[in-house]
Motif scaffolding. Structure first.
Motif, PDB file in Angstrom:
ATOM      1  N   MET A 117       0.836  -1.240  -0.112  1.00 21.73           N
ATOM      2  CA  MET A 117       0.043  -0.200  -0.140  1.00 21.73           C
ATOM      3  C   MET A 117       0.965   1.434  -0.441  1.00 21.73           C
ATOM      4  O   MET A 117       1.092   1.903  -0.424  1.00 21.73           O
ATOM      5  CB  MET A 117      -0.822   0.267   1.239  1.00 21.73           C
ATOM      6  N   ALA A 118       2.045   0.793   0.476  1.00 21.91           N
ATOM      7  CA  ALA A 118       2.836   2.675   1.046  1.00 21.91           C
ATOM      8  C   ALA A 118       3.329   2.944  -0.077  1.00 21.91           C
ATOM      9  O   ALA A 118       3.687   4.048  -0.995  1.00 21.91           O
ATOM     10  CB  ALA A 118       3.670   2.721   2.362  1.00 21.91           C
ATOM     11  N   ASP A 119       3.869   1.501  -1.277  1.00 20.82           N
ATOM     12  CA  ASP A 119       4.214   1.643  -2.325  1.00 20.82           C
ATOM     13  C   ASP A 119       3.705   2.149  -3.407  1.00 20.82           C
ATOM     14  O   ASP A 119       3.696   3.400  -4.475  1.00 20.82           O
ATOM     15  CB  ASP A 119       4.966   0.286  -3.042  1.00 20.82           C
ATOM     16  N   HIS A 120       2.162   1.474  -3.612  1.00 19.49           N
ATOM     17  CA  HIS A 120       0.802   2.094  -4.691  1.00 19.49           C
ATOM     18  C   HIS A 120       0.460   3.869  -4.130  1.00 19.49           C
ATOM     19  O   HIS A 120       0.939   4.780  -5.043  1.00 19.49           O
ATOM     20  CB  HIS A 120      -0.493   1.413  -3.892  1.00 19.49           C
ATOM     21  N   LEU A 121       0.909   3.766  -2.912  1.00 20.28           N
ATOM     22  CA  LEU A 121       0.996   5.253  -2.428  1.00 20.28           C
ATOM     23  C   LEU A 121       1.818   6.192  -2.893  1.00 20.28           C
ATOM     24  O   LEU A 121       1.696   7.461  -3.537  1.00 20.28           O
ATOM     25  CB  LEU A 121       0.671   6.051  -1.073  1.00 20.28           C
ATOM     26  N   GLU A 122       2.876   5.861  -2.670  1.00 19.24           N
ATOM     27  CA  GLU A 122       4.389   6.673  -3.033  1.00 19.24           C
ATOM     28  C   GLU A 122       4.639   6.545  -4.326  1.00 19.24           C
ATOM     29  O   GLU A 122       5.228   8.226  -5.202  1.00 19.24           O
ATOM     30  CB  GLU A 122       5.435   5.849  -2.505  1.00 19.24           C
ATOM     31  N   SER A 123       4.034   6.068  -5.100  1.00 22.70           N
ATOM     32  CA  SER A 123       4.008   6.127  -6.664  1.00 22.70           C
ATOM     33  C   SER A 123       2.978   6.949  -7.571  1.00 22.70           C
ATOM     34  O   SER A 123       2.467   7.430  -8.256  1.00 22.70           O
ATOM     35  CB  SER A 123       4.302   4.740  -7.327  1.00 22.70           C
ATOM     36  N   GLY A 124       1.686   7.091  -6.794  1.00 25.62           N
ATOM     37  CA  GLY A 124       0.572   8.199  -6.633  1.00 25.62           C
ATOM     38  C   GLY A 124       0.093   7.044  -8.255  1.00 25.62           C
ATOM     39  O   GLY A 124      -1.557   7.478  -8.361  1.00 25.62           O
TER      40      GLY A 124
END
Length: 331
Positions: free
Chosen positions: A114-121
């Motif tokens: 989830m953090a990866d998705h949010l960081e990449s937009g």
């Protein structure tokens, strides 16, 4: 010379010690299996239980609390019966049961993804992932809302997916492990307040509250102990717990979410959108709303609490027979 009358208590004590060693070692091995392999991708026993419970619901459902009580008793009773039937299998059985009911690695992996998705937009990817963490409506959440939802879910599920099953495994062995997972799974399936389950799911929700009372508080204490690992202070955890936990509608989620908020120095709660409607949750903790870095810190906290929980559970299983013997002698 030792009389025959004195031998049975010694034999019973020896068996109790052996059982405690097997239980504690099995919990450690099962935890290691979860950390190494995570949840099975196919033929997961918990998914099989869910399918069986859904089939049972087609026979037991009625818009009444009594029907829900019957459903809970039959489903959980069947799993407990299985647990008692295989409980003498020793370390291997306990390890396999522990691996079956734990979900710690999968929880941490979902949080990091989830953090990866949010960081990449990638909001679409984050929204697609959220249902694996919680039952909120991802379509109405922006990036901050998704981060908060994931963080709150990690706090609650650290207790539900790891601390609580380990707690009940230490208390009751294989029946405790399997029985807890059955109770918690049924709550996730039917413990809702919507039109269909408001009455039928009442028993599932209340029993889940009861079996999580002690584990949630163990989770809160472990969060306080490990707060410095994520830049927090134990005193801030305990302050948020005392001040805010009772505001939450859940007697257990309030404890673990307030403790996590105190450890991270963030504010949780507020407007919460579920598929069945909207709830205005109380504010937990001080500070700003959580961001993606806070979500990563929550994952680290979750993993630390999981390790602390298995050490406590295994230690309790090992020492309990000796402690019980000393208590019985002192009477």
């Amino acid at each position: 010379m030792t009389s025959r009358r004195s031998r049975p208590p010694c034999a019973r004590y020896s068996r109790q010690v052996h059982t405690g060693i097997s239980a504690g070692s099995g919990l450690l091995l099962g935890f290691a299996l979860d950390r190494a392999f995570g949840d099975p991708r196919r033929w997961h026993p918990v998914a099989g239980f869910g399918s069986a419970a859904s089939a049972l619901e087609s026979l037991t459902y009625a818009d009444r609390r009594l029907a829900g009580i019957v459903h809970e008793a039959v489903a959980v009773g069947a799993v407990l019966g299985l647990g008692f039937a295989v409980r003498r299998g020793g370390i291997v059985t306990t390890a396999l049961a522990t691996w079956t009911v734990l979900g710690g690695r999968s929880l941490a992996a979902a949080g990091r993804a989830m953090a990866d998705h949010l960081e990449s937009g990638d909001l679409a990817g984050a929204r697609a992932l959220l249902p694996s963490l919680c039952g909120r409506d991802p379509s109405v959440l922006d990036a901050d809302g998704l981060a908060r939802a994931a963080l709150e879910s990690i706090a609650e599920n650290t207790s539900d997916a790891t601390v609580a099953p380990l707690f009940w495994g230490a208390v009751a062995g294989v029946p405790g492990l399997l029985g807890y997972r059955a109770v918690n799974t049924l709550d996730a399936m039917i413990g809702y307040r919507d039109d269909r389950y408001h009455r039928f799911g009442w028993a599932a929700a209340r029993l889940d509250d009861v079996v999580n009372l002690a584990p949630a508080r163990v989770s809160g204490l472990l969060t306080a102990a490990f707060a410095p690992l994520v830049g927090g202070r134990p005193r801030a955890v305990l302050r948020a717990w005392r001040r805010d936990a009772a505001k939450h509608p859940s007697p257990n989620a309030g404890v673990v979410e307030a403790a996590m908020a105190g450890a991270l120095g963030v504010r949780l709660g507020g407007r919460t959108q579920y598929r069945y409607g909207t709830e205005l949750r109380p504010t937990l903790g001080d500070g700003p709303a959580p961001t993606v870095p806070d979500l990563r810190r929550a994952v680290r906290m979750s993993e630390a609490v999981q390790v602390g929980a298995v050490v406590l559970a295994a230690g309790a299983a090992w020492v309990w027979p000796s402690l019980r013997r000393r208590l019985s002698r002192s009477r």
